[in-house]
Design an enzyme around this catalytic site. Sequence first.
Site, short mmCIF file in Angstrom:
data_model
loop_
_atom_site.label_atom_id
_atom_site.label_comp_id
_atom_site.label_asym_id
_atom_site.label_seq_id
_atom_site.Cartn_x
_atom_site.Cartn_y
_atom_site.Cartn_z
N ARG A 59 -13.94 -11.17 -18.91
CA ARG A 59 -12.59 -12.03 -17.77
C ARG A 59 -11.86 -11.40 -18.58
O ARG A 59 -10.60 -10.91 -17.27
CB ARG A 59 -13.04 -12.83 -18.05
CG ARG A 59 -11.12 -13.83 -16.94
CD ARG A 59 -11.42 -15.09 -17.03
NE ARG A 59 -11.31 -16.03 -17.71
CZ ARG A 59 -10.59 -15.89 -19.29
NH1 ARG A 59 -9.35 -15.46 -18.79
NH2 ARG A 59 -10.27 -16.79 -19.73
N TYR A 111 1.73 -3.53 3.36
CA TYR A 111 0.28 -4.63 4.59
C TYR A 111 0.34 -6.39 4.55
O TYR A 111 1.80 -6.69 4.05
CB TYR A 111 -0.42 -4.51 3.22
CG TYR A 111 -1.51 -4.95 3.92
CD1 TYR A 111 -3.06 -4.88 4.54
CD2 TYR A 111 -2.42 -6.31 2.99
CE1 TYR A 111 -4.05 -5.75 4.58
CE2 TYR A 111 -3.24 -6.92 2.96
CZ TYR A 111 -4.39 -7.04 4.08
OH TYR A 111 -5.80 -7.73 4.45
N LYS A 208 -10.65 -0.07 0.12
CA LYS A 208 -10.47 0.86 1.37
C LYS A 208 -11.09 2.48 0.92
O LYS A 208 -12.29 2.42 1.06
CB LYS A 208 -9.36 1.09 1.83
CG LYS A 208 -8.33 -0.01 1.54
CD LYS A 208 -8.62 -1.49 3.30
CE LYS A 208 -8.70 -2.39 3.12
NZ LYS A 208 -6.84 -2.65 2.95
#
Length: 394
Positions: A59, A111, A208
């Site tokens: 993490r 966005y 993307k």
Amino acid sequence: MHDKTPMHLATRCVHAGELDDAQGSPHTPLYTTTTFKFASTEAILDVVEGRAAGSLYTRYGLNPTIQSLEAKLASLEGAEAAFAFCSGMAAETALFLAYGREGVVCIGDAYGGTLELLADQLPLFGIDTHLILGSELDRLEDLLAGGARLVFLETPTNPALEVFDLAAIAEKAHAHGALLAVDNTFASPVNQQPLALGADFAVHSATKYLGGHSDLTAGALMGSQELLAPIFGWRKNLGSMPAPETCNLLARSLRTLVVRVRQQNASAQAVAEAMQRHPRVRRVLYPGLPDFPGHDLAAKQMSGFGGMLTIEVDADTEGTAAVVDRLKLFAIAPSLGGAESLVTQPVTTTHHGLSETERERRGINGAMVRLSVGLEDAEDLIADLEQALSVASG
Ligand SMILES: *Cc1c(COP(=O)(O)O)cnc(C)c1O
């Protein structure tokens, strides 16, 4: 391989960051490991206290699969450093919390998630956020003078493909002691290098083009070592780390980034030109078309025009929806950058939540169809659009 080597982009996509593996693997192996063991207390303290580099806890990002990916991500944007995230929004959240607390100016159509975060959520923490349109760029100076310390934008934008002058905006931001972050998702590092144009951060939805196959969700933030240093703690404690499995898949995808995006550039150009000639298409928004308003600037600051374009059908909202519904190769889905071509009508998806007035202000209308050109043959994509448009009428 060392990332300082001045190799060209496709070479860096393949080789940058890859670890030398004792077993002879030509690329970095996948360490699914969550924690790493040490030979002694002294050895673990060396890593915990920063005297030695080493793997510690996933993490924290201290996992060889993640760090290898990050070296590659940094190299793609010509950056000193990069952090990988579990999504593009996670990267933006860490950026805004680390650098946006004195105020954020967002220029142009960002966005939807970014706009929501800036308009609805960050203000809950007392953060001043200012969303200005491209046509209101003259307000930037005042907002910077008023204390905003972070400027954020996308170029080209969604869905109107508006192009902003990165060097000019970076200069303005820096003159006021502010930083510029550019969401480079649409262009990808293949077509645009914001850091070389003066930006301080490049942000990506790696979901993307970087991922490129519609099969992973991830984000990235690139910049100087110094500017990224505070991001480490935010990412660690927001817990917005990507899984090593995702990092491994993303590194695999990045090796083909340049060939994919160059092909998508070429196909989008062909689709744009065919659509421009089509009698049922009113307007084609694509920076690669010489008569597009942003063309000259795009030609100056980009090395390719990208795989995204928007066409305006000669029909009303329902007639346009009917065209979209007749498409066979383009799938109706709200993402982009994958091998599969995708289509959305912005008023039904990305800009659905906006009022009629707000849409008008932003130049969004029901006849707009946004295309993400994939890796199919351009001829097939054009034929699909032509058959779908053949019955278009008001
Ligand atoms: C998809 C997208 C985002 C958000 O990325 P996620 O990976 O979905 O969190 C941000 N910016 C742009 C330009 C995007 O297309």
